[in-house]
Design a protein around this motif. Structure first.
Motif, PDB file in Angstrom:
ATOM      1  N   TYR A  44      60.083  -1.991  26.285  1.00 62.00           N
ATOM      2  CA  TYR A  44      59.430  -0.895  25.276  1.00 62.00           C
ATOM      3  C   TYR A  44      58.866  -1.614  23.836  1.00 62.00           C
ATOM      4  N   SER A  46      57.202  -0.306  19.913  1.00 61.74           N
ATOM      5  CA  SER A  46      56.754   0.687  18.838  1.00 61.74           C
ATOM      6  C   SER A  46      55.554   0.432  18.341  1.00 61.74           C
ATOM      7  N   SER A  74      53.915   4.075  31.935  1.00 61.48           N
ATOM      8  CA  SER A  74      54.596   4.489  30.745  1.00 61.48           C
ATOM      9  C   SER A  74      55.073   5.836  30.386  1.00 61.48           C
ATOM     10  N   SER A  76      56.598   8.398  26.873  1.00 62.91           N
ATOM     11  CA  SER A  76      57.011   8.176  25.552  1.00 62.91           C
ATOM     12  C   SER A  76      57.272   9.779  24.993  1.00 62.91           C
ATOM     13  N   THR A  81      47.241   7.451  23.957  1.00 63.76           N
ATOM     14  CA  THR A  81      46.984   6.374  24.556  1.00 63.76           C
ATOM     15  C   THR A  81      47.419   5.051  23.762  1.00 63.76           C
ATOM     16  N   TYR A  82      47.686   3.792  24.277  1.00 63.80           N
ATOM     17  CA  TYR A  82      47.646   2.758  23.593  1.00 63.80           C
ATOM     18  C   TYR A  82      47.120   1.538  24.407  1.00 63.80           C
ATOM     19  N   THR A 105      47.711   5.251  29.187  1.00 63.44           N
ATOM     20  CA  THR A 105      48.405   6.446  28.912  1.00 63.44           C
ATOM     21  C   THR A 105      49.800   6.440  28.316  1.00 63.44           C
ATOM     22  N   LYS A 106      50.235   7.014  27.500  1.00 70.08           N
ATOM     23  CA  LYS A 106      51.628   6.964  27.057  1.00 70.08           C
ATOM     24  C   LYS A 106      52.623   7.426  27.895  1.00 70.08           C
ATOM     25  N   ASN A 107      52.184   8.488  28.506  1.00 66.26           N
ATOM     26  CA  ASN A 107      52.946   9.396  29.634  1.00 66.26           C
ATOM     27  C   ASN A 107      52.163   9.350  30.803  1.00 66.26           C
ATOM     28  N   SER A 127      50.072  -5.657  23.793  1.00 66.15           N
ATOM     29  CA  SER A 127      50.118  -4.413  23.835  1.00 66.15           C
ATOM     30  C   SER A 127      50.146  -3.886  22.306  1.00 66.15           C
ATOM     31  N   ASN A 129      49.980  -0.299  19.912  1.00 61.52           N
ATOM     32  CA  ASN A 129      50.400   0.940  19.811  1.00 61.52           C
ATOM     33  C   ASN A 129      49.614   1.561  18.166  1.00 61.52           C
ATOM     34  N   VAL A 136      57.451   3.309  22.839  1.00 59.56           N
ATOM     35  CA  VAL A 136      56.770   3.731  24.488  1.00 59.56           C
ATOM     36  C   VAL A 136      57.569   2.764  25.313  1.00 59.56           C
TER      37      VAL A 136
END
Length: 147
Positions: A44, A46, A74, A76, A81-82, A105-107, A127, A129, A136
């Motif tokens: 994970y 942040s 992912s 969150s 998105t990240y 995508t975060k989810n 990565s 964010n 995430v």
């Protein structure tokens, strides 16, 4: 009738040939190693996170390799998105160069593949964010495939 007998005889020959070719043969190292080629990474972050450097040193006959069948799962507490950057470098003294940018995508699940990477270069995932700095959770998997 001749066609029926001929097709039955050919089917029996194929069946016996297939059984003898696969039933009695033992798996080679390559086949056994094929099940362990997928690499995984999870965790994970942040704000941003850098992965370890993975080396891509293959036999001298291999000129390039690429990362295939990649996926990032992912989740969150926020939507959006990240960015995940695939970066390479020749040796530990050179700087990292981004060769591919992935909008994950975060989810949900995002798939990816990289362009060709020269043999001897190492690679990493970076990565970032941007925006809301909520946590995430992610899980990545990919296959380094020598061309």
């Amino acid at each position: 009738m001749k066609k029926f007998l001929l097709s039955t005889a050919m089917g029996a020959a194929l069946l016996l040939g297939g059984f003898s070719a696969t039933g009695l043969a033992t798996p080679t190292k390559t086949e056994a190693a094929g099940f362990e080629v997928m690499l995984h990474r999870s965790g994970y972050f942040s704000n941003y996170v850098t992965s370890q450097a993975y080396s891509g040193k293959y036999d001298s006959r291999v000129k390039t390799y690429s990362l295939t069948h990649g996926s990032i799962s992912s989740n969150s507490s926020v939507k959006g998105t990240y960015k995940v950057y695939i970066q390479t470098r020749k040796n530990s003294k050179s700087s990292w160069k981004t060769i591919k940018t992935i909008n994950a995508t975060k989810n949900g699940k995002t798939t990816f593949a990289s362009p060709k990477i020269t043999n001897g270069y190492s690679y990493r995932f970076y990565s970032v964010n941007s925006g809301t700095k909520k946590r995430v959770n992610f899980s990545m998997s990919w296959v380094p495939w020598a061309n």
